[in-house]
Each structure stands twice: as C-alpha cells, then as structure tokens.
Design a protein around this motif. Structure first.
Motif: not given
Ligand SMILES: Cc1cc2nc3c(=O)[nH]c(=O)nc-3n(C[C@H](O)[C@H](O)[C@H](O)COP(=O)(O)OP(=O)(O)OC[C@H]3O[C@@H](n4cnc5c(N)ncnc54)[C@H](O)[C@@H]3O)c2cc1C
Ligand code: FES
Lengths: 106, 408
Positions: B11-12, B35-36, B48, B80, B155
């Motif tokens: 993800g991000q 995993a996506e 948005k 995954e 959200i």
């Molecule tokens: C609709 C929406 C709007 C948002 N708007 C804002 C905003 O305006 N401003 C802001 O700052 N933040 C916003 N956010 C929050 C922001 O998007 C998240 O904080 C950010 O995406 C977090 O990143 P991450 O990589 O930690 O998690 P994620 O982006 O959730 O990525 C985690 C990834 O890991 C994968 N995964 C999980 N377990 C495993 C595994 N065991 N093996 C392999 N892969 C795995 C998941 O499938 C997922 O793809 C928003 C979120 C959403 C859903």
C-alpha cells in the motif's frame, strides 16, 4: 510529449517527457525525480511538490489560485517563481519547461 | 549474498518503503508483497475525486509499473505473506513459497470494521477501503438513487459529499451524539453537521443502525433515533464507514508485541530488531507530543516508510513529526495539524458562515493544533509553529489584521 527539465540544487539536470494532461508533479513521480515529495498526491493540500519555475517560464503559466498561493507563502524559502508542480498541467506550449527543485520541501 | 528486504503489504507505506530504500542507496534485493493484486496506489482519492469520476484510475498509482522494473523492486502484488518464522528469518507466501530475509517490513495497513447486524449480508451494502470497493460503489451510483452512509467519520462524510454532488439522495447516520467524534472537537462537528445539512444531505446523529432489510439487495435501513423510536429509511445502497482496525494478525502470530497496533520504537523497529513496521498498522511514540499514537494518514505512512528505509541502510533516523491530515468535502478544503485532544481553549479566526476560517486549539496557552477550512496560510503557519510549542496570544490569533507570517 513535452520535455521538462528538473535542475537539482547541486546543478545536476534531468530532462523527462511528460504526457499532456498530466501534472508536472505526476511526471516527476513517474521518473522518481528526487526532492519532490507530493505527499497529498496532487490535492493542493501539502505544499511538498514545490519547485521554482525558471524565470523565462514564469509568465507562460496561468497564475496560481489562492489555495496554491497560500501554501506557497509558507513553503521552504518561497520566491516569486515558486509553484506547486501538482498545479501545473502539461500542455504543448510547455515544451522545454525548466524547473529548479528546492533544497528541501518543509 | 546480497541482503534481502521483504516488505509485507504493498500500500502507501509498503510502496514508499521500497521507493525510499532505493533513494537511500540500498543495494540489496527488495521484494514487495501485496494482497490486492495491484501495484501500490493512493487511497485518499477513493472517497474524493476518483469516486466522483474526476480522476482516471491510472493516476491513482504511486508509480507506474515500469518504475519497479527499472528500480529492481520485485513487486509481487498477489503474494500475501501468511507467516513469519522469526528464528529462521523466513516468510511463507500465499502459494507456499518460502523466502529468507535480512530485514522484514510489515506494512499491512488497516481494515474496515465490519457491521454485523441483521441483513448485513444483503447486496449493495459496501465498505470503502480498496479500489475494488470503490469500483463496485461507482457502478451503483446513479443520480436520483438513495444512498445511506453509516458512520459520520471523514470517509463517510467525503462519500456523502461526493454522492450528493453526483445527484444522489444522501442520508448519513451517526450513532454518536456528534459527527467526527473520535477525531475532532465539538466545534468542528457542529460546523460539518451544518455544512452537510445546508448542502442538502440528511444527517442524523444519535442514530444507531440496527438492521438492513430487503429482498436480495438492501431496501431499508432500520435505525433507532434519539427519541428512542424506530425509523425505516429507504435505501438503494449503503456505504458503511465505521472506522478501521490495524492489521496486526501476522505480527501477533509471529509473537511481536502489539497494543492496538504493532508496537514500534521511534526508528519504526518492532520488538524484533530485524523487523520494522510502518503505516496504519503501527502504534508508535511521538517525541514531540510525548505519547504513543496510532494514526491513519498518508503523512504517517510516508514518513514512517522513510524512517524504516533510512534505518535499514544504517542511518539511525527518528520519526518525530507533528501529525497532519486533510479532507475535501464539497467546496470545503479542510487541513488539520497537531492533535487537539486535551485543549482548554479554542480561538477562531475568520468566519464559519463564509466557510473560511481556522480554529486554533490551545492548552495552557500553548498552541497544540489547528483545523483550517479553506485557510491554507493558517494551516501552513501552524505546521511551523506546532513543533516549537509556540505561545501566542489568542487576541493576536483571531486578529485578521495581523498576517499569519507575523506569528512565526
Ligand atoms: C477512502 C479513504 C480516504 C482516505 N483519505 C485520506 C486523506 O484524505 N488523507 C490522509 O492522510 N489519509 C487518508 N486516508 C488514509 C490513508 O489512505 C491510509 O492512512 C494509508 O493508506 C495507510 O497506508 P498503509 O500502507 O499503512 O496501509 P494500506 O494503504 O491499507 O496498505 C496496506 C496493504 O497491505 C496489504 N496487506 C495486508 N496484510 C498483508 C499481508 N499479510 N501480506 C501482504 N499484503 C498485506 C493490504 O491488502 C493493503 O493493500 C484515506 C483512506 C481511505 C480508505
Ligand atoms: S502534491 Fe500536495 S500540494 Fe502538490
């Protein structure tokens, strides 16, 4: 595709092609240009895609909207030529655009 | 043998970890497991501009596919990570492959809390976390249809605003006494309630959803109003946004210490020195605020990713930043910095009626947070002031004749 040149604080330059319609920030991301962070992904909410437009190009760009100006006033060392690259959209007229990347974003 | 870093979660935060490792000059192997089935993309536009059809799909991705190839990042979007063997420093992937690591980065994100009530299995009830979720929602969003949003968090409110602008009839149901209750001050809750109502969204607080009903697909949302009476709200579709939980199961199974989030130190290191965790899944210390936090924000995902990458290449960078966040609803650009919890005074600059104001939160005279609506200068000034724990007279903050530049 219009060519855009990014000049780093150390003087090194990289010229890349960016598709029309994309923002300069998106082009910078595609090629991994250092120094442009773009944390909000082009939402005009973070100011971390700030660059200085080369003097000869300043007039070629539409003036910034108030939300962009507001962020820029508080960006790192703003100048008259400061712009947020997510708000500059590539058009054929921007062929040859030159931007200077600031030393830091915030 | 070169070193190997495996990143669990594309993800991000996971994507940024890979990018930052290469930027920091890391020469080892990088395996990015998702995993996506998709390369890393940004989630904020999902509620948005992408939901509103204003942003093409391709523009959501953090980097084009070619970037991972040129940077020699082994992106495996369908892999995954199922288990971690810490003693052997190996992970098991979906499909059974076992890989060894020198460093493992957990970037597993968070998952929407599910609402389990009668009827929750009916069709046209959606959650909003992934691109697939939004594509499904968009497929059902047509002008004139009735959308019920369950949950008045950021959200939910963004979805409500986007759908309203697309011509749907929108009703927001929030069980708590106010909107955004977990994340903002009552003044902002009140402001957003009015902002949505005056733009035609039917917002109800104290409205606890008790059941969905319908024949195959949802037709009615049942809820109990503040007067204790049952209400039946017609719905062609519902979007549930009642918060997220950190994805800690992989870490817990591996025996890492967790506390509503994977526990990490200021270097993003978990209780195992070979394993880092970054993004929504972590609980981390904030030295400026003097407390531990779990954040759901892009800033947190990006900055923790950079911190972990720096530490992996041997630079002992610490993660210490003032949290900031943004939300776009209708014509309202909200930018927030700091954490307002615990404030003892609020100062307003500008006008709520004109949708052009900032609220400054103070504790014992010190500035601790700002919420700015269509006020980028106030937001930016506070991003500079907050780390310094600035003391500013409330009379100056509210005085529009004093430019924000003069407060720094
Ligand atoms: C609709 C929406 C709007 C948002 N708007 C804002 C905003 O305006 N401003 C802001 O700052 N933040 C916003 N956010 C929050 C922001 O998007 C998240 O904080 C950010 O995406 C977090 O990143 P991450 O990589 O930690 O998690 P994620 O982006 O959730 O990525 C985690 C990834 O890991 C994968 N995964 C999980 N377990 C495993 C595994 N065991 N093996 C392999 N892969 C795995 C998941 O499938 C997922 O793809 C928003 C979120 C959403 C859903
Ligand atoms: S990317 Fe955030 S303002 Fe340009």
């Amino acid at each position: 595709m219009p060519k855009v040149t990014f000049i780093q604080p150390d003087g090194s330059a990289e010229t890349v092609e960016i598709a029309e319609g994309l923002s300069v920030m998106e082009g910078a991301m595609e090629y991994g240009i250092p120094g442009i962070l773009a944390q909000c992904g082009g939402g005009c909410s973070c100011s971390t895609c700030h660059c200085y437009v080369a003097d000869e190009w300043v007039a070629a760009l539409p003036a910034p909207a108030d939300d962009e100006s507001g962020l820029l006033e508080f960006a790192w060392e703003p100048k008259e030529s400061s712009r947020l690259t997510c708000q500059i959209h590539i058009t054929p007229e921007l062929e040859g655009l030159i931007l200077h990347v600031p030393e830091q974003q915030i | 043998m070169p070193e190997t870093t495996i990143i669990a979660g594309a993800g991000q935060a996971g994507g940024q970890t890979a990018i930052s490792l290469r930027q920091a000059g890391y020469e080892g192997k990088i395996i990015l497991c998702g995993a996506e089935g998709l390369p890393p993309y940004q989630r904020p536009p999902l509620s948005k501009k992408y939901l509103g059809g204003e942003l093409e799909r391709a523009r959501l991705f953090l980097r084009p596919q070619s970037f991972y190839e040129t940077q020699e990042i082994d992106l495996r979007p369908d892999s995954e990570v199922l288990a971690v063997d810490r003693a052997a420093r190996k992970v098991t992937l979906e499909g059974g492959e076992v890989l060894s690591y020198d460093h493992l980065v957990l970037a597993t994100g968070s998952r929407p809390r599910s609402l389990t009530i009668p009827g929750s299995e009916l069709a046209d009830i959606f959650y909003l976390r992934t691109l697939l979720d939004v594509d499904a929602i968009r497929g059902r969003m047509e002008a004139g249809r009735q959308l019920v949003v369950v949950g008045g968090g950021y959200i939910g409110l963004e979805v409500a605003a986007t759908a309203k602008q697309a011509g749907l009839d929108v009703c927001v149901l929030e069980a708590a006494p106010r909107l955004l209750g977990r994340v903002t001050a009552p003044e902002m809750s009140e402001y957003y309630l009015e902002a949505h109502r005056s733009r035609g969204v039917d917002v109800r607080v104290h409205a606890a959803v008790s059941a969905f009903s319908g024949n195959h697909a949802i037709e009615v949302v049942e809820c109990k109003g503040s007067d204790g009476l049952d209400e039946r709200i017609p719905a062609d579709m519902a979007v549930v946004g009642i918060g997220v939980s950190p994805a800690t199961d992989l870490a817990e199974k591996a025996g890492l210490s967790c506390d509503d989030g994977i526990s990490v130190d200021e270097h993003c290191r978990t209780s195992d020195a070979h394993i880092y965790a970054v993004g929504d899944c972590t609980r981390h210390p904030n030295p400026i605020l003097g407390r531990r936090l779990r954040l759901e924000s892009v800033q947190n995902a990006i900055e923790q990713a950079k911190t972990a990458a720096a530490n992996i290449v041997g630079n002992p960078l610490r993660y210490e930043q003032i949290p900031w966040f943004w939300s776009d609803q209708f014509d309202l650009k909200l930018q927030m910095a700091g954490i307002s919890e615990g404030y003892d005074a609020v100062v307003q600059r500008g006008s709520m009626e004109a949708d052009d104001f900032a609220l400054f939160y103070l504790r014992e005279g010190l500035l601790i947070a700002v919420d700015a609506v269509n006020r980028p200068r106030e937001f930016m000034a506070c991003r500079k002031l907050l780390p310094e724990r600035a003391r500013i007279e409330p009379s100056r903050l509210e005085d529009e004749s004093i430019p924000m530049q003069e407060m720094i």
